[in-house]
Design an enzyme around this catalytic site. Structure first.
Site, PDB file in Angstrom:
ATOM      1  N   GLY A  92      42.532  40.863  49.909  1.00  0.00           N
ATOM      2  CA  GLY A  92      42.932  42.031  49.134  1.00  0.00           C
ATOM      3  C   GLY A  92      41.771  42.836  48.564  1.00  0.00           C
ATOM      4  O   GLY A  92      41.943  43.607  47.621  1.00  0.00           O
ATOM      5  N   HIS A  99      32.380  41.891  43.683  1.00  0.00           N
ATOM      6  CA  HIS A  99      32.742  41.997  42.261  1.00  0.00           C
ATOM      7  C   HIS A  99      33.649  40.844  41.895  1.00  0.00           C
ATOM      8  O   HIS A  99      34.489  40.422  42.691  1.00  0.00           O
ATOM      9  CB  HIS A  99      33.421  43.336  41.962  1.00  0.00           C
TER      10      HIS A  99
HETATM   11  P1  5GP Z   1      39.422  44.748  44.648  1.00  0.00           P
HETATM   12  O1  5GP Z   1      40.754  45.376  44.990  1.00  0.00           O
HETATM   13  O2  5GP Z   1      38.371  45.143  45.652  1.00  0.00           O
HETATM   14  O3  5GP Z   1      39.461  43.285  44.388  1.00  0.00           O
HETATM   15  O4  5GP Z   1      39.011  45.372  43.246  1.00  0.00           O
HETATM   16  C1  5GP Z   1      38.541  46.664  43.102  1.00  0.00           C
HETATM   17  C2  5GP Z   1      38.809  47.053  41.674  1.00  0.00           C
HETATM   18  O5  5GP Z   1      38.043  48.196  41.389  1.00  0.00           O
HETATM   19  C3  5GP Z   1      40.264  47.427  41.394  1.00  0.00           C
HETATM   20  O6  5GP Z   1      40.807  46.561  40.393  1.00  0.00           O
HETATM   21  C4  5GP Z   1      40.203  48.875  40.937  1.00  0.00           C
HETATM   22  O7  5GP Z   1      41.100  49.169  39.899  1.00  0.00           O
HETATM   23  C5  5GP Z   1      38.750  49.003  40.496  1.00  0.00           C
HETATM   24  N1  5GP Z   1      38.199  50.341  40.625  1.00  0.00           N
HETATM   25  C6  5GP Z   1      38.325  51.171  41.710  1.00  0.00           C
HETATM   26  N2  5GP Z   1      37.652  52.323  41.482  1.00  0.00           N
HETATM   27  C7  5GP Z   1      37.102  52.210  40.236  1.00  0.00           C
HETATM   28  C8  5GP Z   1      36.293  53.083  39.450  1.00  0.00           C
HETATM   29  O8  5GP Z   1      35.930  54.208  39.836  1.00  0.00           O
HETATM   30  N3  5GP Z   1      35.923  52.636  38.227  1.00  0.00           N
HETATM   31  C9  5GP Z   1      36.296  51.403  37.745  1.00  0.00           C
HETATM   32  N4  5GP Z   1      35.884  51.069  36.525  1.00  0.00           N
HETATM   33  N5  5GP Z   1      37.054  50.555  38.477  1.00  0.00           N
HETATM   34  C10 5GP Z   1      37.449  50.954  39.700  1.00  0.00           C
END
Ligand code: 5GP
Ligand code: ZN
Length: 113
Positions: A92, A99
Site C-alpha cells: 500500500g 517513511h
Molecule cells: P504511504 O501511503 O506511502 O504509506 O504513505 C504516504 C503518506 O503520505 C500518506 O499517509 C499521505 O497522507 C501522506 N502525504 C502525501 N502527500 C503529503 C504531503 O504533501 N504532505 C504530508 N505531510 N503528507 C503527505
C-alpha cells in the site's frame, strides 16, 4: 530524485509541519491523519523503500527507531502506538521515499485490511 514529494519536503520546496529534524532524519505530521497522532519519519537521503535499503542505510534506520521512540514519548503515546512502513504495491505504499508512519492516540485495529 527531483520529482520525489518527500525529497521536496526535505529541501523545503513543499511546506510541512515538522515535529523533529536532525542531519539525517525529518519527522512531520501526515497531511491526512489516520489517528490523533500520525507522524511520518523519513531519512533525508532518498531511498525508495525498505526493499531498497543498502548496507550503508541501516544506521539511519536504527536512528529512526530511536527518533520514533522519543517522539512517541513526547507526543504522549504511553498506551502504545504503531510504527509501520508500507512497502511496495501490495504493502500500500503511495509515496516512493521510505517513511515510517507513527500512529497512536486511539486503539488501532488489527489485522490491516
Ligand atoms: P504511504 O501511503 O506511502 O504509506 O504513505 C504516504 C503518506 O503520505 C500518506 O499517509 C499521505 O497522507 C501522506 N502525504 C502525501 N502527500 C503529503 C504531503 O504533501 N504532505 C504530508 N505531510 N503528507 C503527505
Ligand atoms: Zn525522495
Amino acid at each position: 530524485m527531483n520529482d520525489c514529494l518527500f525529497c521536496k519536503i526535505v529541501k523545503g520546496e513543499i511546506p510541512s509541519s515538522k515535529v523533529y529534524e536532525d542531519d539525517k532524519v525529518l519527522a512531520f505530521h501526515d497531511i491526512d491523519k489516520k489517528a490523533p497522532v500520525h507522524v511520518l519519519i523519513i531519512p533525508k537521503k532518498h531511498v525508495d523503500s525498505i526493499a531498497a535499503l543498502e548496507a550503508t542505510d541501516f544506521d539511519t534506520v536504527a536512528h529512526i527507531m530511536r527518533v520514533a521512540q522519543k517522539l512517541a514519548e513526547e507526543l504522549g503515546l504511553s498506551d502504545g502506538f504503531r510504527l509501520v512502513a508500507n512497502t511496495g504495491k501490495d504493502g500500500g505504499q503511495t509515496v516512493n521515499h521510505l517513511h515510517f508512519h507513527l500512529l497512536g492516540g486511539r486503539s488501532l485495529g488489527w489485522p490491516p485490511g
